[in-house]
Design a protein around this motif. Structure first.
Motif, PDB file in Angstrom:
ATOM      1  N   ASN A   1     -28.446   9.560   3.569  1.00 38.36           N
ATOM      2  CA  ASN A   1     -29.900  10.216   3.667  1.00 38.36           C
ATOM      3  C   ASN A   1     -30.085  11.291   3.839  1.00 38.36           C
ATOM      4  O   ASN A   1     -31.070  12.424   3.423  1.00 38.36           O
ATOM      5  CB  ASN A   1     -30.799   9.793   4.966  1.00 38.36           C
TER       6      ASN A   1
ATOM      7  N   ALA B   1     -32.816   1.367   6.651  1.00 37.83           N
ATOM      8  CA  ALA B   1     -32.593   0.985   7.737  1.00 37.83           C
ATOM      9  C   ALA B   1     -33.804  -0.466   7.807  1.00 37.83           C
ATOM     10  O   ALA B   1     -33.727  -0.752   7.163  1.00 37.83           O
ATOM     11  CB  ALA B   1     -33.479   2.349   8.715  1.00 37.83           C
TER      12      ALA B   1
ATOM     13  N   SER C   1     -35.620  -1.373   2.609  1.00 38.96           N
ATOM     14  CA  SER C   1     -34.679  -2.004   2.577  1.00 38.96           C
ATOM     15  C   SER C   1     -34.337  -3.778   2.104  1.00 38.96           C
ATOM     16  O   SER C   1     -33.575  -3.758   1.619  1.00 38.96           O
ATOM     17  CB  SER C   1     -35.108  -2.519   3.904  1.00 38.96           C
TER      18      SER C   1
ATOM     19  N   TYR D   1     -25.533   2.924   5.227  1.00 34.30           N
ATOM     20  CA  TYR D   1     -26.298   2.240   6.283  1.00 34.30           C
ATOM     21  C   TYR D   1     -25.365   1.578   6.182  1.00 34.30           C
ATOM     22  O   TYR D   1     -25.291   0.645   5.874  1.00 34.30           O
ATOM     23  CB  TYR D   1     -27.671   2.021   6.296  1.00 34.30           C
TER      24      TYR D   1
ATOM     25  N   PHE E   1     -32.728   2.098  13.122  1.00 31.20           N
ATOM     26  CA  PHE E   1     -32.100   3.401  11.770  1.00 31.20           C
ATOM     27  C   PHE E   1     -31.374   3.158  11.542  1.00 31.20           C
ATOM     28  O   PHE E   1     -31.553   4.295  10.286  1.00 31.20           O
ATOM     29  CB  PHE E   1     -33.157   4.455  12.457  1.00 31.20           C
ATOM     30  N   LEU E   2     -29.941   3.235  11.481  1.00 29.80           N
ATOM     31  CA  LEU E   2     -29.221   3.111  11.268  1.00 29.80           C
ATOM     32  C   LEU E   2     -28.234   2.219  10.652  1.00 29.80           C
ATOM     33  O   LEU E   2     -27.701   2.042   9.745  1.00 29.80           O
ATOM     34  CB  LEU E   2     -27.870   3.017  12.620  1.00 29.80           C
TER      35      LEU E   2
ATOM     36  N   SER F   1     -29.319  -2.600   8.301  1.00 32.00           N
ATOM     37  CA  SER F   1     -29.757  -3.268   8.007  1.00 32.00           C
ATOM     38  C   SER F   1     -29.221  -4.611   8.223  1.00 32.00           C
ATOM     39  O   SER F   1     -28.340  -4.699   7.562  1.00 32.00           O
ATOM     40  CB  SER F   1     -30.787  -2.909   6.996  1.00 32.00           C
TER      41      SER F   1
ATOM     42  N   HIS G   1     -22.819   7.088   7.964  1.00 35.00           N
ATOM     43  CA  HIS G   1     -23.520   7.179   9.298  1.00 35.00           C
ATOM     44  C   HIS G   1     -24.485   7.464  10.459  1.00 35.00           C
ATOM     45  O   HIS G   1     -24.559   8.012  11.176  1.00 35.00           O
ATOM     46  CB  HIS G   1     -25.032   6.172   8.652  1.00 35.00           C
TER      47      HIS G   1
END
Ligand SMILES: [Fe+2]
Ligand SMILES: [Fe+2]
Length: 254
Positions: free
Chosen positions: A89, A131, A154, A179, A196-197, A199, A218
């Protein structure tokens, strides 16, 4: 490094690979290269001595500035082994992601954005990821368009990963992400930011393929290792994470 020492190193590496038939993979993420920041030159030459390939898991630059990418590209000249990676990101922050990408590609990094590449018998499938949260608490596509757009992004990244994995022909596949695909390797971060870190959608896709290992970054304060629900080993290789090597990079054999 002279051409002669480089050739010697290459020969020694090929011998080592023949000895156990495995590829030694150094994996590291979250270098966050800044203007006037620390240099990675010595670390990259060290890695070239101990590994056959370097895998970079994103946040290669701090703010996604082309100048930062140029500094990293110059440091990468001391890396004499193949390099594969994904962006993070932070590499998007300044809105110059295309320039950053082309600088790093010119420096020899095979940047994966939903593709796979095979090196010495190991297939690397890479995507940045996104995320969205984990397990039962994953964000669902409901309500405002902004929430739906986030979930769509996502899902999109997960589909890119699926396409990449379909391209892998080798029996040994490694997934490269920025991620996290599981909650285990973000543990250590404040619980409030878990969604937010990474999925779980990424792990669902990974578990449909015979993946030997997954690396991501991340979550700087996360945990080194975990497993997907299907049993694929996952390693958080952010440079800040304590690893068995005692170095900023992890060493994995595949
Ligand atoms: Fe980072
Ligand atoms: Fe990041």
């Amino acid at each position: 490094m002279t051409k002669a020492t480089e050739a010697k190193g290459e020969a020694a590496r090929t011998e080592a690979k023949k000895a156990n038939g495995k590829l030694r993979i150094a994996a590291m993420g979250d270098l966050h290269v800044k203007e006037h920041g620390e240099t990675f030159r010595d670390l990259f030459s060290e890695i070239s001595q101990v590994a056959d390939i370097l895998v970079l898991t994103g946040d290669l630059t701090h703010l996604g500035k082309p100048r930062e990418a140029e500094i990293l590209a110059a440091d990468l000249r001391s890396c004499s082994i193949p390099m594969v990676g994904v962006l993070g990101n932070h590499d998007y922050e300044c809105g110059h992601v295309e320039e950053v990408t082309s600088i790093l590609k010119d420096a020899g990094v095979q940047l994966l954005e939903g593709q796979a590449v095979e090196i010495d018998g190991v297939g690397f499938a890479g995507v940045k990821g996104f995320a969205g949260g984990f397990g039962r608490h994953m964000l669902g596509s409901f309500g405002e368009p902004a929430i739906k757009a986030m979930v769509a992004e996502s899902v999109e990244e997960t589909m890119r990963l699926e396409n990449a994995l379909r391209q892998v022909r080798s029996e040994r596949a490694m997934v490269v992400l920025h991620y996290a695909p599981i909650v285990e390797t973000v543990q250590g971060e404040p619980m409030e930011i878990y969604p937010f870190l990474g999925s779980s959608r990424l792990a669902e896709t990974i578990d449909r393929f015979p993946v030997k290992a997954v690396v991501h970054g991340h979550a700087h304060r996360g945990t080194y290792s975990g497993k997907t629900p299907g049993g694929a080993p996952v390693y958080n290789v952010a440079s800040h994470i304590e690893k068995p090597t005692g170095r900023p990079y992890a060493l994995l054999e595949l």
